[in-house]
Scaffold this motif. Structure first.
Motif, PDB file in Angstrom:
ATOM      1  N   GLY A 145       0.835  -1.204   0.000  1.00 36.47           N
ATOM      2  CA  GLY A 145       0.000   0.000   0.000  1.00 36.47           C
ATOM      3  C   GLY A 145       0.870   1.254   0.000  1.00 36.47           C
ATOM      4  N   HIS A 146       1.895   1.234   0.833  1.00 37.87           N
ATOM      5  CA  HIS A 146       2.825   2.361   0.942  1.00 37.87           C
ATOM      6  C   HIS A 146       3.555   2.596  -0.388  1.00 37.87           C
ATOM      7  CE1 HIS A 146       5.927   4.875   2.994  1.00 37.87           C
ATOM      8  NE2 HIS A 146       6.716   4.348   2.066  1.00 37.87           N
ATOM      9  N   GLU A 147       4.067   1.531  -0.977  1.00 35.42           N
ATOM     10  CA  GLU A 147       4.842   1.678  -2.223  1.00 35.42           C
ATOM     11  C   GLU A 147       3.959   2.129  -3.378  1.00 35.42           C
ATOM     12  OE1 GLU A 147       8.081   1.738  -2.588  1.00 35.42           O
ATOM     13  OE2 GLU A 147       8.142   1.501  -0.420  1.00 35.42           O
ATOM     14  N   VAL A 148       2.763   1.557  -3.471  1.00 35.54           N
ATOM     15  CA  VAL A 148       1.839   1.954  -4.543  1.00 35.54           C
ATOM     16  C   VAL A 148       1.436   3.421  -4.365  1.00 35.54           C
ATOM     17  CG1 VAL A 148      -0.515   1.576  -5.419  1.00 35.54           C
ATOM     18  CG2 VAL A 148       1.008  -0.368  -5.051  1.00 35.54           C
ATOM     19  N   ALA A 149       1.299   3.851  -3.110  1.00 35.34           N
ATOM     20  CA  ALA A 149       0.946   5.251  -2.845  1.00 35.34           C
ATOM     21  C   ALA A 149       2.021   6.199  -3.371  1.00 35.34           C
ATOM     22  CB  ALA A 149       0.720   5.467  -1.347  1.00 35.34           C
ATOM     23  N   HIS A 150       3.303   5.814  -3.252  1.00 31.09           N
ATOM     24  CA  HIS A 150       4.378   6.649  -3.816  1.00 31.09           C
ATOM     25  C   HIS A 150       4.129   6.868  -5.310  1.00 31.09           C
ATOM     26  CE1 HIS A 150       7.227   7.351  -0.615  1.00 31.09           C
ATOM     27  NE2 HIS A 150       7.493   6.081  -0.398  1.00 31.09           N
ATOM     28  N   VAL A 151       3.694   5.822  -6.005  1.00 27.29           N
ATOM     29  CA  VAL A 151       3.447   5.937  -7.454  1.00 27.29           C
ATOM     30  C   VAL A 151       2.227   6.807  -7.716  1.00 27.29           C
ATOM     31  CG1 VAL A 151       2.819   4.675  -9.555  1.00 27.29           C
ATOM     32  CG2 VAL A 151       4.555   3.743  -8.011  1.00 27.29           C
TER      33      VAL A 151
ATOM     34  N   PRO B 115      16.793   9.150  -0.353  1.00 28.60           N
ATOM     35  CA  PRO B 115      15.455   8.553  -0.294  1.00 28.60           C
ATOM     36  C   PRO B 115      14.383   9.628  -0.498  1.00 28.60           C
ATOM     37  CG  PRO B 115      16.414   8.735   1.892  1.00 28.60           C
ATOM     38  CD  PRO B 115      17.476   9.158   0.926  1.00 28.60           C
ATOM     39  N   TYR B 116      13.126   9.188  -0.528  1.00 26.26           N
ATOM     40  CA  TYR B 116      12.037  10.160  -0.618  1.00 26.26           C
ATOM     41  C   TYR B 116      12.097  11.114   0.567  1.00 26.26           C
ATOM     42  CZ  TYR B 116       9.789   7.213  -4.148  1.00 26.26           C
ATOM     43  OH  TYR B 116       9.504   6.512  -5.276  1.00 26.26           O
ATOM     44  N   SER B 117      11.538  12.294   0.385  1.00 30.17           N
ATOM     45  CA  SER B 117      11.549  13.270   1.466  1.00 30.17           C
ATOM     46  C   SER B 117      10.598  12.818   2.579  1.00 30.17           C
ATOM     47  CB  SER B 117      11.080  14.621   0.940  1.00 30.17           C
ATOM     48  OG  SER B 117       9.703  14.543   0.627  1.00 30.17           O
TER      49      SER B 117
ATOM     50  N   HIS C 159       7.006  13.116   1.619  1.00 28.88           N
ATOM     51  CA  HIS C 159       6.566  12.044   0.707  1.00 28.88           C
ATOM     52  C   HIS C 159       6.322  10.756   1.480  1.00 28.88           C
ATOM     53  CE1 HIS C 159       8.423  13.965  -3.162  1.00 28.88           C
ATOM     54  NE2 HIS C 159       7.297  14.541  -2.782  1.00 28.88           N
ATOM     55  N   GLU C 160       7.217  10.470   2.421  1.00 28.96           N
ATOM     56  CA  GLU C 160       7.057   9.254   3.227  1.00 28.96           C
ATOM     57  C   GLU C 160       5.759   9.295   4.021  1.00 28.96           C
ATOM     58  OE1 GLU C 160       8.413   6.466   3.157  1.00 28.96           O
ATOM     59  OE2 GLU C 160       9.778   7.171   1.632  1.00 28.96           O
ATOM     60  N   GLN C 161       5.502  10.472   4.592  1.00 31.83           N
ATOM     61  CA  GLN C 161       4.295  10.598   5.405  1.00 31.83           C
ATOM     62  C   GLN C 161       3.039  10.447   4.546  1.00 31.83           C
ATOM     63  OE1 GLN C 161       4.593  13.890   8.054  1.00 31.83           O
ATOM     64  NE2 GLN C 161       2.475  13.675   8.735  1.00 31.83           N
TER      65      GLN C 161
ATOM     66  N   THR D  49      16.242   3.552   3.259  1.00 32.24           N
ATOM     67  CA  THR D  49      15.589   4.549   2.401  1.00 32.24           C
ATOM     68  C   THR D  49      14.280   5.029   3.016  1.00 32.24           C
ATOM     69  OG1 THR D  49      14.557   2.771   1.152  1.00 32.24           O
ATOM     70  CG2 THR D  49      16.568   3.697   0.238  1.00 32.24           C
ATOM     71  N   HIS D  50      13.922   4.484   4.165  1.00 27.47           N
ATOM     72  CA  HIS D  50      12.690   4.881   4.859  1.00 27.47           C
ATOM     73  C   HIS D  50      13.002   5.200   6.312  1.00 27.47           C
ATOM     74  CE1 HIS D  50      11.015   2.952   1.313  1.00 27.47           C
ATOM     75  NE2 HIS D  50       9.913   3.620   1.540  1.00 27.47           N
ATOM     76  N   PRO D  51      13.715   6.293   6.538  1.00 25.50           N
ATOM     77  CA  PRO D  51      14.205   6.568   7.900  1.00 25.50           C
ATOM     78  C   PRO D  51      13.127   7.083   8.867  1.00 25.50           C
ATOM     79  CG  PRO D  51      14.878   8.294   6.379  1.00 25.50           C
ATOM     80  CD  PRO D  51      14.054   7.322   5.588  1.00 25.50           C
TER      81      PRO D  51
HETATM   82 ZN    ZN Z   1       8.407   5.142   1.141  1.00 18.52          ZN
END
Ligand code: ZN
Length: 274
Positions: A128-134, A187-189, A192-194, A235-237
């Motif tokens: 879900g998290h990875e697809v959301a990045h896309v 990594p993503y900002s 973006h992670e949130q 990459t996901h700190p």
């Molecule tokens: Zn992420």
């Protein structure tokens, strides 16, 4: 301001104006590349990865990942233009604790992640998290930021031409260039992670996966980290903040989860240990 510099500044400003749009959670974001360009890049990267990394052909493992992925992808809102069957889902035989999704509807899950994610709900949280990045076009935003840095570099070069000696100029541009290159590896900002956490957790609840398992996944990952953090975590700190946020948001998502289950979305993907 010299005419050439004025032109460069105007071009940069025009690019920024053209590219600005709002992300799914309403944040203003700079997008300089078309979705088609990003899809092409995503597909190309995926092909390269498939050529360089062994693909897991164990039918049971593939069935498990595909089951979770499709339950999640079924809940991607229609306006994003993706159908659940459009996505290619590949399991890579690699002990790295990693998973990713790319524009162009590509998903990769490493076998290392399958040993870490303790149940179907935790794997759904990852996907879900990875697809959301896309969906939120974070790859495009990150690339646009780098492109803007490149434009900035061009302007700096012009600006410096008249004023400083060539050696100093080279050194300054070199220092900036190093910054620009480092951006590729970043990594993503945090925002973006949130955003991916928020969107991903809602998607998993809508798919009938227990949203409390999202925080649990990160706890497991933090425990497994030890001295050498898993690839996904590097990459996901900032995992303690993320665990807190995901735990806090879970109760509000429980009604969505129960509704989904009542409506027959009860994923039963069989997890097999290796
Ligand atoms: Zn992420």
């Amino acid at each position: 301001m010299s005419p050439i510099l004025r032109k460069a500044a105007l071009a940069a400003a025009a690019l920024v104006l053209l590219g600005c749009s709002a992300s799914p959670t309403g944040e203003s974001t700079l997008l300089l590349n078309s979705p088609e360009q990003m899809n092409t890049l995503g597909r190309q990267s995926f092909e390269q990865l498939k050529a360089n990394t062994p693909v897991e052909d164990d039918p049971a493992l593939n069935a498990y990942v595909s089951c979770v992925a499709h339950a999640v992808l079924d809940q991607v809102p229609a306006h994003y233009g993706y159908g659940a069957d459009d996505w290619e889902v590949v399991v890579f035989r690699d002990d790295a604790i990693n998973a990713f999704a790319l524009p162009g509807a590509k998903i990769g899950v490493y076998t290392g992640m399958l040993k870490t994610a303790q149940n179907q709900d935790q794997l759904a949280a990852v996907l879900g998290h990875e697809v959301a990045h896309v969906l939120a076009q974070h790859g495009n935003a990150r690339m646009s930021q780098q492109q803007l840095t490149q434009i900035g570099l061009g302007i700096t070069t012009i600006l410096l031409t008249d004023r400083v000696e060539t050696r100093t100029q080279k050194m300054l541009v070199g220092a900036l260039g190093l910054g620009a290159q480092f951006g590729v590896l970043l990594p993503y900002s945090r925002s973006h992670e949130q955003e991916a956490d928020v969107m991903g957790q809602e998607i998993m609840a809508n798919a009938g996966f227990n949203p409390t398992e999202a925080a649990e996944l990160w706890r497991v990952m933090a425990q497994q980290g030890g001295a050498q953090p898993p690839e996904f975590m590097s990459t996901h700190p900032s995992q303690s903040r993320r665990i807190d946020m995901l735990s806090q948001r879970a109760p509000a998502l429980m009604p969505l989860y129960r509704q989904a289950q009542a409506a027959g979305y009860k994923p039963q993907c069989e997890r097999l240990r290796r």
